[in-house]
Enzyme design. Structure first.
Site, PDB file in Angstrom:
ATOM      1  N   TYR A   1      -8.162  15.706  -7.323  1.00 44.03           N
ATOM      2  CA  TYR A   1      -7.296  14.834  -8.135  1.00 44.03           C
ATOM      3  C   TYR A   1      -6.336  15.709  -8.945  1.00 44.03           C
ATOM      4  O   TYR A   1      -5.125  15.473  -8.947  1.00 44.03           O
ATOM      5  CB  TYR A   1      -8.148  13.955  -9.069  1.00 44.03           C
ATOM      6  CG  TYR A   1      -7.303  13.181 -10.059  1.00 44.03           C
ATOM      7  CD1 TYR A   1      -6.645  12.009  -9.678  1.00 44.03           C
ATOM      8  CD2 TYR A   1      -7.130  13.627 -11.375  1.00 44.03           C
ATOM      9  CE1 TYR A   1      -5.837  11.318 -10.571  1.00 44.03           C
ATOM     10  CE2 TYR A   1      -6.327  12.941 -12.279  1.00 44.03           C
ATOM     11  CZ  TYR A   1      -5.685  11.781 -11.865  1.00 44.03           C
ATOM     12  OH  TYR A   1      -4.886  11.102 -12.754  1.00 44.03           O
TER      13      TYR A   1
ATOM     14  N   LYS B   1      -2.051  15.944  -8.739  1.00 41.19           N
ATOM     15  CA  LYS B   1      -1.118  15.749  -9.852  1.00 41.19           C
ATOM     16  C   LYS B   1      -0.232  16.988 -10.053  1.00 41.19           C
ATOM     17  O   LYS B   1       0.924  16.876 -10.459  1.00 41.19           O
ATOM     18  CB  LYS B   1      -1.886  15.378 -11.126  1.00 41.19           C
ATOM     19  CG  LYS B   1      -2.572  14.013 -11.027  1.00 41.19           C
ATOM     20  CD  LYS B   1      -1.575  12.891 -10.754  1.00 41.19           C
ATOM     21  CE  LYS B   1      -2.221  11.522 -10.709  1.00 41.19           C
ATOM     22  NZ  LYS B   1      -1.224  10.435 -10.557  1.00 41.19           N
TER      23      LYS B   1
ATOM     24  N   SER C   1      -0.105  13.709 -14.505  1.00 39.71           N
ATOM     25  CA  SER C   1      -1.264  13.736 -15.418  1.00 39.71           C
ATOM     26  C   SER C   1      -1.366  15.097 -16.096  1.00 39.71           C
ATOM     27  O   SER C   1      -0.926  16.116 -15.533  1.00 39.71           O
ATOM     28  CB  SER C   1      -2.556  13.499 -14.627  1.00 39.71           C
ATOM     29  OG  SER C   1      -3.681  13.638 -15.468  1.00 39.71           O
TER      30      SER C   1
ATOM     31  N   ASP D   1       0.889  -1.169   0.000  1.00 38.72           N
ATOM     32  CA  ASP D   1       0.000   0.000   0.000  1.00 38.72           C
ATOM     33  C   ASP D   1       0.924   1.215   0.000  1.00 38.72           C
ATOM     34  O   ASP D   1       1.569   1.513   1.010  1.00 38.72           O
ATOM     35  CB  ASP D   1      -0.895   0.000   1.239  1.00 38.72           C
ATOM     36  CG  ASP D   1      -1.796   1.231   1.292  1.00 38.72           C
ATOM     37  OD1 ASP D   1      -1.630   2.145   0.440  1.00 38.72           O
ATOM     38  OD2 ASP D   1      -2.655   1.296   2.185  1.00 38.72           O
TER      39      ASP D   1
HETATM   40  N1  NAD Z   1      -6.203   6.370 -17.040  1.00 42.16           N
HETATM   41  C1  NAD Z   1      -6.144   7.671 -17.219  1.00 42.16           C
HETATM   42  O1  NAD Z   1      -6.968   8.244 -17.908  1.00 42.16           O
HETATM   43  C2  NAD Z   1      -5.034   8.470 -16.551  1.00 42.16           C
HETATM   44  C3  NAD Z   1      -4.751   9.744 -17.058  1.00 42.16           C
HETATM   45  C4  NAD Z   1      -3.717  10.483 -16.488  1.00 42.16           C
HETATM   46  C5  NAD Z   1      -2.993   9.946 -15.435  1.00 42.16           C
HETATM   47  N2  NAD Z   1      -3.302   8.706 -14.967  1.00 42.16           N
HETATM   48  C6  NAD Z   1      -2.498   8.198 -13.847  1.00 42.16           C
HETATM   49  O2  NAD Z   1      -1.875   6.990 -14.228  1.00 42.16           O
HETATM   50  C7  NAD Z   1      -1.630   6.192 -13.069  1.00 42.16           C
HETATM   51  C8  NAD Z   1      -2.134   4.789 -13.347  1.00 42.16           C
HETATM   52  O3  NAD Z   1      -3.538   4.837 -13.563  1.00 42.16           O
HETATM   53  P1  NAD Z   1      -4.335   3.758 -14.415  1.00 42.16           P
HETATM   54  O4  NAD Z   1      -5.252   4.505 -15.285  1.00 42.16           O
HETATM   55  O5  NAD Z   1      -3.409   2.774 -14.970  1.00 42.16           O
HETATM   56  O6  NAD Z   1      -5.240   3.123 -13.248  1.00 42.16           O
HETATM   57  P2  NAD Z   1      -5.596   1.626 -12.876  1.00 42.16           P
HETATM   58  O7  NAD Z   1      -6.712   1.732 -11.896  1.00 42.16           O
HETATM   59  O8  NAD Z   1      -5.764   0.783 -14.093  1.00 42.16           O
HETATM   60  O9  NAD Z   1      -4.266   1.117 -12.137  1.00 42.16           O
HETATM   61  C9  NAD Z   1      -3.864   1.640 -10.919  1.00 42.16           C
HETATM   62  C10 NAD Z   1      -3.167   0.546 -10.137  1.00 42.16           C
HETATM   63  O10 NAD Z   1      -2.738   1.112  -8.890  1.00 42.16           O
HETATM   64  C11 NAD Z   1      -3.046   0.202  -7.860  1.00 42.16           C
HETATM   65  N3  NAD Z   1      -3.194   0.921  -6.595  1.00 42.16           N
HETATM   66  C12 NAD Z   1      -4.220   1.719  -6.218  1.00 42.16           C
HETATM   67  N4  NAD Z   1      -4.019   2.166  -4.975  1.00 42.16           N
HETATM   68  C13 NAD Z   1      -2.850   1.624  -4.536  1.00 42.16           C
HETATM   69  C14 NAD Z   1      -2.112   1.702  -3.335  1.00 42.16           C
HETATM   70  N5  NAD Z   1      -2.555   2.413  -2.298  1.00 42.16           N
HETATM   71  N6  NAD Z   1      -0.945   1.027  -3.255  1.00 42.16           N
HETATM   72  C15 NAD Z   1      -0.493   0.286  -4.288  1.00 42.16           C
HETATM   73  N7  NAD Z   1      -1.154   0.171  -5.465  1.00 42.16           N
HETATM   74  C16 NAD Z   1      -2.318   0.834  -5.586  1.00 42.16           C
HETATM   75  C17 NAD Z   1      -4.336  -0.475  -8.303  1.00 42.16           C
HETATM   76  O11 NAD Z   1      -4.542  -1.719  -7.625  1.00 42.16           O
HETATM   77  C18 NAD Z   1      -4.095  -0.637  -9.793  1.00 42.16           C
HETATM   78  O12 NAD Z   1      -3.462  -1.863 -10.090  1.00 42.16           O
HETATM   79  C19 NAD Z   1      -2.332   6.885 -11.927  1.00 42.16           C
HETATM   80  O13 NAD Z   1      -1.387   7.605 -11.163  1.00 42.16           O
HETATM   81  C20 NAD Z   1      -3.291   7.832 -12.612  1.00 42.16           C
HETATM   82  O14 NAD Z   1      -3.601   8.951 -11.836  1.00 42.16           O
HETATM   83  C21 NAD Z   1      -4.297   7.955 -15.495  1.00 42.16           C
END
Ligand code: NAD
Length: 246
Positions: free
Chosen positions: A150, A154, A137, A57
């Site tokens: 959020y 970022k 992001s 975590d």
């Molecule tokens: N998907 C989008 O549109 C987007 C856009 C910009 C930025 N992001 C950023 O990209 C990153 C990845 O996002 P994603 O879209 O792949 O999301 P996702 O939900 O597919 O993956 C996130 C992963 O993080 C893990 N996670 C969550 N909380 C946790 C914790 N406390 N400790 C350890 N692991 C934890 C989850 O279990 C999951 O496997 C994030 O930081 C998100 O803010 C995503």
């Protein structure tokens, strides 16, 4: 094989962008520790890419220290740390976000960067080398309404990246960020609130290249920034956004 012989931790590596980064790193020759709160998911990806898994975590200091200890035991030394795990609150008026949701978003998205730094920067300093990549992001640069806290988390991450880069440069440690645009991952639905053709079209209309980003896009950018090809690059927060922030 841009990362041949290197070792890496990818947090949030069990899904979405983190999975894409873990897969790209492994393809580029790195040994990868997939670190995720979803321990089973981490094991599945690790098995698939010939890496190792660790349940963590990232918002908890003791848990992050255990991750760092295990990584150094497994690899002897660490070259790359990717702070990718992240969450959001659902889209809503900024004053309606609960204190509990606010605290959780800041703990997972921002405090985690401090916690991993606290546990691993001493190791990087000792070796006088290392690459840290924060997955921030476009939300931190060009925020959309109703995702206020959020977005702010970022923005914090982008400033932390630059501050860390300038402080750690004399120690040979590079710190960069990528700013993904909305991507095809399980998190997308949470950003949109409802996943309908209309909300998708609204999001897509703001991306000049006309598509959502993918885990492969993030894997490619992350591989470059964490490789020796980017040896002179530190403190950047690079948009991987199809032109959204132009
Ligand atoms: N998907 C989008 O549109 C987007 C856009 C910009 C930025 N992001 C950023 O990209 C990153 C990845 O996002 P994603 O879209 O792949 O999301 P996702 O939900 O597919 O993956 C996130 C992963 O993080 C893990 N996670 C969550 N909380 C946790 C914790 N406390 N400790 C350890 N692991 C934890 C989850 O279990 C999951 O496997 C994030 O930081 C998100 O803010 C995503």
């Amino acid at each position: 094989m841009q990362l041949e012989g290197k070792t890496a931790i990818v947090t949030g590596g069990a899904s979405g962008f983190g999975e894409g980064i873990a897969r790209a790193f492994a393809s580029a020759g790195a040994q990868v520790m997939v670190a995720d709160i979803d321990g089973d998911g981490a094991k599945t990806i690790a098995r698939d890419i010939g890496g190792t898994a660790f349940e963590v975590d990232v918002s908890n200091g003791a848990s992050v220290q255990a991750l760092a200890d295990q990584a150094l035991k497994t690899f002897d030394q660490l070259d790359i740390l990717v702070n990718n795990a992240g969450i959001t609150h659902l889209p809503q008026a900024l004053e309606d976000v609960t204190e509990e949701d606010f605290d959780r978003v800041l703990a997972v998205n921002a405090k985690s960067v401090y916690l991993t730094a606290r546990s691993l920067v001493p190791h990087f300093k000792e070796r006088q080398t290392g690459a840290i990549l924060n997955v921030a992001s476009t939300a931190g640069v060009s925020p959309r309404p109703r995702l206020n806290w959020y977005n702010a988390s970022k923005g914090w991450m982008i400033t932390a990246t630059k501050a860390m880069a300038v402080e750690l440069a004399p120690h040979g440690v590079r710190v960069n960020a990528i700013n993904p645009v909305a991507g095809e991952t399980p998190l997308l639905k949470s950003f949109m609130g409802v996943d309908t053709p209309e909300t998708r079209a609204k999001f897509l209309s703001t991306i000049p290249l006309g598509r959502f980003s993918t885990p492969q896009d993030m894997g490619a950018a992350a591989t470059f920034l964490c490789s020796d090809a980017a040896a002179m690059i530190t403190g950047v927060a690079m948009e991987v956004d199809g032109g959204r922030c132009i």
